[in-house]
Write a protein that holds these residues in place. Sequence first.
Motif, mmCIF file in Angstrom:
data_model
loop_
_atom_site.group_PDB
_atom_site.id
_atom_site.type_symbol
_atom_site.label_atom_id
_atom_site.label_comp_id
_atom_site.label_asym_id
_atom_site.label_seq_id
_atom_site.Cartn_x
_atom_site.Cartn_y
_atom_site.Cartn_z
ATOM 1 N N LEU A 162 14.414 70.916 13.215
ATOM 2 C CA LEU A 162 13.871 69.530 12.795
ATOM 3 C C LEU A 162 12.407 69.438 12.690
ATOM 4 C CD1 LEU A 162 16.453 67.222 14.812
ATOM 5 C CD2 LEU A 162 16.237 67.407 12.559
ATOM 6 N N PRO A 163 11.877 68.639 11.905
ATOM 7 C CA PRO A 163 10.519 68.385 12.071
ATOM 8 C C PRO A 163 10.183 67.843 13.174
ATOM 9 C CG PRO A 163 11.583 67.395 9.911
ATOM 10 C CD PRO A 163 12.595 67.857 10.934
ATOM 11 N N PHE A 164 8.882 68.183 13.750
ATOM 12 C CA PHE A 164 8.398 67.910 15.070
ATOM 13 C C PHE A 164 8.296 66.437 15.289
ATOM 14 C CE2 PHE A 164 4.647 66.435 17.299
ATOM 15 C CZ PHE A 164 4.959 66.798 18.552
ATOM 16 N N ILE A 165 7.937 65.464 14.392
ATOM 17 C CA ILE A 165 7.904 64.028 14.545
ATOM 18 C C ILE A 165 9.470 63.466 14.986
ATOM 19 C CG2 ILE A 165 8.234 63.390 12.199
ATOM 20 C CD1 ILE A 165 5.908 61.416 13.115
ATOM 21 N N ILE A 166 10.196 64.349 14.436
ATOM 22 C CA ILE A 166 11.770 63.565 14.542
ATOM 23 C C ILE A 166 12.496 64.297 15.773
ATOM 24 C CG2 ILE A 166 14.141 63.705 13.337
ATOM 25 C CD1 ILE A 166 12.746 63.545 10.840
ATOM 26 N N GLY A 167 12.092 65.665 15.978
ATOM 27 C CA GLY A 167 12.633 66.260 17.100
ATOM 28 C C GLY A 167 12.193 65.618 18.371
ATOM 29 N N ILE B 228 16.891 61.296 19.951
ATOM 30 C CA ILE B 228 17.462 62.518 19.683
ATOM 31 C C ILE B 228 17.188 63.594 20.631
ATOM 32 C CG2 ILE B 228 16.953 64.355 17.854
ATOM 33 C CD1 ILE B 228 16.209 61.923 15.798
ATOM 34 N N LEU B 229 16.258 63.541 21.443
ATOM 35 C CA LEU B 229 16.056 64.792 22.467
ATOM 36 C C LEU B 229 17.306 64.518 23.336
ATOM 37 C CD1 LEU B 229 12.431 64.569 23.440
ATOM 38 C CD2 LEU B 229 13.359 66.456 22.656
ATOM 39 N N GLU C 266 20.799 55.887 15.759
ATOM 40 C CA GLU C 266 19.520 55.267 16.452
ATOM 41 C C GLU C 266 18.262 56.114 16.154
ATOM 42 O OE1 GLU C 266 21.145 54.334 20.251
ATOM 43 O OE2 GLU C 266 21.966 52.339 19.646
ATOM 44 N N GLY C 267 18.438 57.314 16.660
ATOM 45 C CA GLY C 267 17.247 57.983 16.685
ATOM 46 C C GLY C 267 16.653 58.139 15.250
ATOM 47 N N PHE C 268 17.324 58.473 14.531
ATOM 48 C CA PHE C 268 16.974 58.557 13.102
ATOM 49 C C PHE C 268 16.735 57.519 12.389
ATOM 50 C CE2 PHE C 268 18.828 62.833 13.288
ATOM 51 C CZ PHE C 268 18.190 63.579 12.632
ATOM 52 N N ARG C 269 16.966 56.167 12.548
ATOM 53 C CA ARG C 269 16.600 54.990 12.345
ATOM 54 C C ARG C 269 15.494 54.820 12.792
ATOM 55 N NH1 ARG C 269 19.987 49.423 13.482
ATOM 56 N NH2 ARG C 269 19.087 50.161 15.720
#
Length: 435
Positions: A136-141, A146-147, A195-198
């Motif tokens: 995943l892209p850093f800012i999303i990971g 998500i973590l 929730e995390g991706f939102r």
Amino acid sequence: MATLPGSRVVALTLLCGKTGSATLYPAQQYPVRLYPARASPLNPASGGCSLKRCRSTSSLSGYSELARERSKTVTSFYNQSAIDAAAEKASVRLTPTTMLYSGKTPDGSHNLRSAKYLYNELPVRIAHRIKGFRSLPFIIGCNPTILQVHELYIRAFQMLSDFPPITDSKTETQYCKMIRQLLDDHKDVVTMLAEGFRECRKYVQDESLIRSFLDNTLTSRLGIRMLATHHLTLYENNPDFVGIICTRLSPKKIIEKWVDFARRLCEHQYGNSPRVRINGHVAARYPYIPMPLDYILPELLKNAMRATMESHLDTPYNVPDIVVTIANNDIDFIIRISDRGGGIPHQIIDKVTDYHFTTAEESSQDSAMNSFYGHTVNSGPHSGPMHGFGFGLPTSRAYAEYLGGSLSIQSMQGIGTDVYLQLKHIDGKEESFRI
């Protein structure tokens, strides 16, 4: 700082928030929540509050147990070789026909055989998902939610890898207990991912990358849950069932079950609900797995009822019927859900199967219905609400494609919408899907 296999050294952690502000922390190993050197690990739910300040004295024993679990997780994260080796292996996917006709044996040897398959297969599939999280892209990971899901998968891999080889019924019984615990631990993963991706949505630049990640993660989760639940239910003596496979599934009955459920929700929110008429091949029966239908059908019916009620707010006690048509043949079966809810506007018809696209904001009444609906679905055996986050239709589409079928939408703007769910038979003339 030593470079560890498979890990990434990062300069900061960006915690995505509603205001878009960022909290910076010193460089450390990613994922941050697994980093053991911090004396007071951050609690994302508290906005940066340390565990020392946030927990009460009564929670100390629980925290020590959690710390022991986390130490195992951290160890597994830093020992990359096992995860990397498992991720390089290809998963062995079974056809439902194989699962059906391997069946049950009088001496019970099928349970041991099934457990040994899961023992070898589940760590490989979990490792594939861990690899996906790392891509995943850093800012999303770095998003805390998500973590947390990432950590759940690492912990699952650790537990599965540490379990001793299954050689007899005693170890197989212990393995079943662990599998039940893991299924329960992961029951809210869909909601957590939504929730995390939102929270990170405004930072997403490549929608196709996110769609691919979510499609793979959610369908892999469905496959893992089907395989695990199939093994657990082999012990049950249910008529017309072999594990999770119903040998004489009636599409009409399963539709009726979810129609009743969706109507209760609709009446709770709007005071009334549309009638639902079922026609077509209503007497059809064939072998199939109810579980994916239990995910997809409530979402499609809920959408049809909401559209119908929202487009007839002036006459809520005089609304048109919803018509469900069943078509069955020797290759596949199709379920069409037709509503007269005004159709989907031209400008958004291509977006309704995108993750996080939702029309819920257009309705001031919908939040309560989504909340009530999510709570009710969460209490069921299969977990995972797909509702309220713009995850319902895209997840249903991904599941249908995973099962060798499709989900297509035909809208007549100003009139209504027809949704077609097409799924292959597991014992039809063409090759079936693999789980």
